[in-house]
Structure formats: structure tokens, C-alpha cells
Motif scaffolding. Structure first.
Motif, PDB file in Angstrom:
ATOM      1  N   GLY A 180      57.715 100.665  80.841  1.00 29.21           N
ATOM      2  CA  GLY A 180      56.508  99.864  81.000  1.00 29.21           C
ATOM      3  C   GLY A 180      55.303 100.460  80.300  1.00 29.21           C
ATOM      4  N   LEU A 181      54.133  99.955  80.696  1.00 34.19           N
ATOM      5  CA  LEU A 181      52.868 100.324  80.071  1.00 34.19           C
ATOM      6  C   LEU A 181      51.839 100.729  81.125  1.00 34.19           C
ATOM      7  CD1 LEU A 181      52.475  97.284  77.611  1.00 34.19           C
ATOM      8  CD2 LEU A 181      53.553  99.507  77.131  1.00 34.19           C
ATOM      9  N   MET A 182      50.867 101.516  80.680  1.00 37.21           N
ATOM     10  CA  MET A 182      49.786 101.958  81.560  1.00 37.21           C
ATOM     11  C   MET A 182      48.474 101.833  80.801  1.00 37.21           C
ATOM     12  SD  MET A 182      47.715 104.908  81.794  1.00 37.21           S
ATOM     13  CE  MET A 182      47.445 106.352  82.800  1.00 37.21           C
ATOM     14  N   CYS A 183      47.382 101.504  81.500  1.00 28.05           N
ATOM     15  CA  CYS A 183      46.067 101.518  80.849  1.00 28.05           C
ATOM     16  C   CYS A 183      44.975 101.944  81.825  1.00 28.05           C
ATOM     17  CB  CYS A 183      45.721 100.159  80.237  1.00 28.05           C
ATOM     18  SG  CYS A 183      45.209  98.893  81.422  1.00 28.05           S
ATOM     19  N   ILE A 184      43.890 102.425  81.245  1.00 26.77           N
ATOM     20  CA  ILE A 184      42.662 102.758  81.982  1.00 26.77           C
ATOM     21  C   ILE A 184      41.524 102.017  81.280  1.00 26.77           C
ATOM     22  CG2 ILE A 184      41.181 104.611  82.853  1.00 26.77           C
ATOM     23  CD1 ILE A 184      43.458 106.600  82.072  1.00 26.77           C
TER      24      ILE A 184
ATOM     25  N   GLY B 188      39.435  92.691  83.846  1.00 26.37           N
ATOM     26  CA  GLY B 188      40.425  91.623  83.715  1.00 26.37           C
ATOM     27  C   GLY B 188      41.006  91.472  82.317  1.00 26.37           C
ATOM     28  N   PRO B 189      40.169  91.364  81.277  1.00 26.27           N
ATOM     29  CA  PRO B 189      40.703  91.188  79.927  1.00 26.27           C
ATOM     30  C   PRO B 189      41.612  92.343  79.479  1.00 26.27           C
ATOM     31  CG  PRO B 189      38.374  90.638  79.980  1.00 26.27           C
ATOM     32  CD  PRO B 189      38.708  91.216  81.321  1.00 26.27           C
ATOM     33  N   HIS B 190      41.307  93.558  79.984  1.00 23.83           N
ATOM     34  CA  HIS B 190      42.144  94.713  79.614  1.00 23.83           C
ATOM     35  C   HIS B 190      43.512  94.621  80.291  1.00 23.83           C
ATOM     36  CE1 HIS B 190      38.972  96.773  77.424  1.00 23.83           C
ATOM     37  NE2 HIS B 190      38.168  96.198  78.296  1.00 23.83           N
ATOM     38  N   PHE B 191      43.499  94.206  81.547  1.00 24.92           N
ATOM     39  CA  PHE B 191      44.774  94.028  82.248  1.00 24.92           C
ATOM     40  C   PHE B 191      45.595  92.912  81.577  1.00 24.92           C
ATOM     41  CE2 PHE B 191      42.446  95.531  86.333  1.00 24.92           C
ATOM     42  CZ  PHE B 191      42.592  96.845  85.951  1.00 24.92           C
ATOM     43  N   ALA B 192      44.896  91.845  81.202  1.00 21.14           N
ATOM     44  CA  ALA B 192      45.595  90.720  80.562  1.00 21.14           C
ATOM     45  C   ALA B 192      46.232  91.146  79.237  1.00 21.14           C
ATOM     46  CB  ALA B 192      44.623  89.561  80.343  1.00 21.14           C
ATOM     47  N   LEU B 193      45.499  91.982  78.497  1.00 20.45           N
ATOM     48  CA  LEU B 193      46.022  92.476  77.220  1.00 20.45           C
ATOM     49  C   LEU B 193      47.280  93.317  77.437  1.00 20.45           C
ATOM     50  CD1 LEU B 193      45.705  92.871  74.167  1.00 20.45           C
ATOM     51  CD2 LEU B 193      43.998  94.660  74.626  1.00 20.45           C
ATOM     52  N   LEU B 194      47.254  94.180  78.458  1.00 21.93           N
ATOM     53  CA  LEU B 194      48.419  95.016  78.751  1.00 21.93           C
ATOM     54  C   LEU B 194      49.625  94.144  79.115  1.00 21.93           C
ATOM     55  CD1 LEU B 194      48.707  98.166  78.795  1.00 21.93           C
ATOM     56  CD2 LEU B 194      48.861  97.970  81.271  1.00 21.93           C
ATOM     57  N   VAL B 195      49.374  93.103  79.913  1.00 26.59           N
ATOM     58  CA  VAL B 195      50.437  92.181  80.324  1.00 26.59           C
ATOM     59  C   VAL B 195      51.068  91.513  79.095  1.00 26.59           C
ATOM     60  CG1 VAL B 195      50.896  89.999  81.528  1.00 26.59           C
ATOM     61  CG2 VAL B 195      49.487  91.756  82.623  1.00 26.59           C
ATOM     62  N   GLN B 196      50.221  91.093  78.163  1.00 27.69           N
ATOM     63  CA  GLN B 196      50.724  90.428  76.944  1.00 27.69           C
ATOM     64  C   GLN B 196      51.668  91.332  76.150  1.00 27.69           C
ATOM     65  OE1 GLN B 196      47.643  89.262  74.265  1.00 27.69           O
ATOM     66  NE2 GLN B 196      46.878  87.625  75.603  1.00 27.69           N
TER      67      GLN B 196
ATOM     68  N   ARG C 160      55.756  90.801  75.457  1.00 27.13           N
ATOM     69  CA  ARG C 160      56.359  90.778  74.110  1.00 27.13           C
ATOM     70  C   ARG C 160      57.480  91.783  73.992  1.00 27.13           C
ATOM     71  NH1 ARG C 160      50.970  90.367  71.861  1.00 27.13           N
ATOM     72  NH2 ARG C 160      50.927  92.580  71.372  1.00 27.13           N
ATOM     73  N   GLN C 161      57.325  92.925  74.666  1.00 29.78           N
ATOM     74  CA  GLN C 161      58.302  94.000  74.522  1.00 29.78           C
ATOM     75  C   GLN C 161      59.360  93.987  75.623  1.00 29.78           C
ATOM     76  OE1 GLN C 161      58.682  95.993  71.989  1.00 29.78           O
ATOM     77  NE2 GLN C 161      56.934  95.127  70.888  1.00 29.78           N
ATOM     78  N   GLY C 162      59.266  93.025  76.535  1.00 28.90           N
ATOM     79  CA  GLY C 162      60.250  92.940  77.614  1.00 28.90           C
ATOM     80  C   GLY C 162      60.167  94.090  78.603  1.00 28.90           C
TER      81      GLY C 162
END
Ligand SMILES: *Cc1c(COP(=O)(O)O)cnc(C)c1O
Length: 234
Positions: free
Chosen positions: A174-178, A186-194, A198-200
Motif C-alpha cells: 500500500g501507500l502512506m502520506c503525510i 482531503g485532496p491529499h488523501f484523494a490523491l493517495l487513493v487514486q 491504479r496500482q491495485g
């Protein structure tokens, strides 16, 4: 609107970690319900860095078993012997990792959330073989493209993930962000989700004390909560 919210106001001596954990778990459950999600799909990572021992013990007494640390050496001091007593501990590394500490990190942690460069991917792949532990790895994405923050740039993330799969046989879970402190999260979380879609990738580590409810609404599977659980860090 930014994602800051007040931290608990009890004095350090009187801070009740069991009550704080119950509050955080209730907020996670409420946010999950509002988003039509099951709260059992969200893990609470208790960020124990810098916290005194009595609070760690109090948190273990509540049944909490998943903890996050941002330094390898500090994590050894806090958790190496406790691992023997609490066999179901899950330790997450959430801070930057130097390649020369990759082996130590793989030997202690269950999840390394901060893979952010190819050199470290190689070191982790080698360390997993050498140590013989199948540590799970998340790629940290610097969604705000902040110079002072680690993480792969959001536009480089897909290529990075494809490269570590191909070159090192390293399959991130998976992925992680701060997100930046002074922006809506919100937009940062949405970007991480996208990127994850894409990468499954199924695991999304996002949300801290000030913004974990928003992160849950956006799909976080792991929230990393420190001060709202333990009280202020010294
Ligand atoms: C310290 C830290 C946290 C926890 O921060 P709080 O605001 O105390 O909840 C979460 N994630 C990372 C990467 C951290 O370094």
C-alpha cells in the motif's frame, strides 16, 4: 479550512490513555459508519514515539497491540524485549529509514511505511532475504511535493512502484502520506487513493490526530494517531 483540531487538554500526569483510546475508536467507528464502511477494515496504529513507559504500559493494558515508531533505535529500546511478552504486537516504522539500518528495521518491524527511494528498495529487498522475515512495505508519497518531506512525488509514484516490482521483486502492500500542515487534507488523501487504485494496492496509511476522521471517510485502512491517544509529546 485546514485539518487542525484541538488536542486533549488533560495535564500529562492525569492523561487517561484508556479513555483517549475509547474516544478515538468511537470517532473512527462513527466516521466509518458515515462513509458506509466497516470499522473492522480500519486499524489504529498507536504512535508511541517519545512517550514515557508508563503510558506505553497503560496502552498495552487496554489491549492495543499495533504501534508506530519513527526511529529504529528508539523502537528497539521500547519494543525489543516487549516483543517476547506480547507475541501479537504489530510494529510499524513510520519515520525515514537509512539504508544502513534496513536490516535492523526488517528484524524488528512488521510493516515499513516509508519506502521512498530506489536505494532503500534494494536494501529492503536484500534485508528481507538476509533476515528471513516477510515484512510488509508501504510506499510513502509526498502528496504535497514539499521539499522538507520525504516520499516519492505523486507524479513519479506509478513508475517507482513498477520499478521496485520489476527490479527488486518488491511488492508493496500500500501507500502512506503525510499531507502539508497548512492545507486541507482531503485532496491529499484523494490523491493517495487514486494512485493506490491504479496500482491495485489495498493498504492506505493516512490520517493523524488532527485529521484521522477525514482520512477514514476517504478510505484509510490505517490511521496513525499519537497525541490524541497518549497526550502531548514532550
Ligand atoms: C508523529 C507522527 C504521527 C502521529 O502524530 P499525532 O499528530 O501525534 O497523531 C503520525 N504519523 C507520522 C509519520 C508521525 O511522525
Amino acid at each position: 479550512m485546514t485539518c487542525m483540531s484541538p488536542t486533549p487538554s488533560e495535564t500529562p500526569e492525569r492523561f487517561d490513555v484508556a479513555a483517549a483510546r475509547a474516544r478515538v475508536l468511537r470517532s473512527v467507528a462513527d466516521a466509518a459508519k458515515a462513509a458506509g464502511r466497516s470499522s473492522s477494515d480500519i486499524s489504529l496504529v498507536a504512535v508511541s514515539k517519545v512517550q514515557p513507559d508508563f503510558r506505553i504500559e497503560a496502552m498495552l493494558d487496554t489491549g492495543q497491540r499495533t504501534f508506530g515508531e519513527n526511529r529504529v533505535q528508539e523502537a528497539y529500546e521500547r519494543w525489543e524485549s516487549r516483543r517476547l511478552e506480547y507475541v501479537d504486537l504489530q510494529l510499524h516504522l513510520i519515520g525515514p529509514l537509512q539504508t544502513n539500518k534496513a536490516k535492523d528495521a526488517v528484524a524488528l518491524f512488521d510493516v515499513i511505511e516509508t519506502l521512498d527511494r530506489l536505494k532503500l528498495a534494494r536494501a529492503l529487498a536484500d534485508a528481507r532475504l538476509a533476515v528471513g522475515r516477510d515484512v510488509r512495505v508501504l510506499v510513502q508519497v509526498n502528496t504535497g511535493e514539499e521539499a522538507q518531506k520525504s516520499g516519492v512525488g505523486p507524479r513519479e509514484a506509478d513508475a517507482f512502484i513498477e520499478t521496485i516490482r520489476k527490479e527488486f521483486g518488491l511488492e508493496p502492500v500500500g501507500l502512506m502520506c503525510i499531507p502539508p500542515q497548512d492545507e486541507p487534507c482531503g485532496p491529499h488523501f484523494a490523491l493517495l487513493v487514486q494512485i493506490a487504485r491504479r496500482q491495485g494496492l489495498a493498504t492506505l496509511s493516512m490520517g493523524m490526530s488532527s485529521d484521522f476522521e477525514t482520512a477514514v471517510r476517504f478510505g484509510a485502512t490505517h490511521v496513525r494517531v499519537g497525541s490524541a491517544l497518549f497526550g502531548e509529546r514532550r
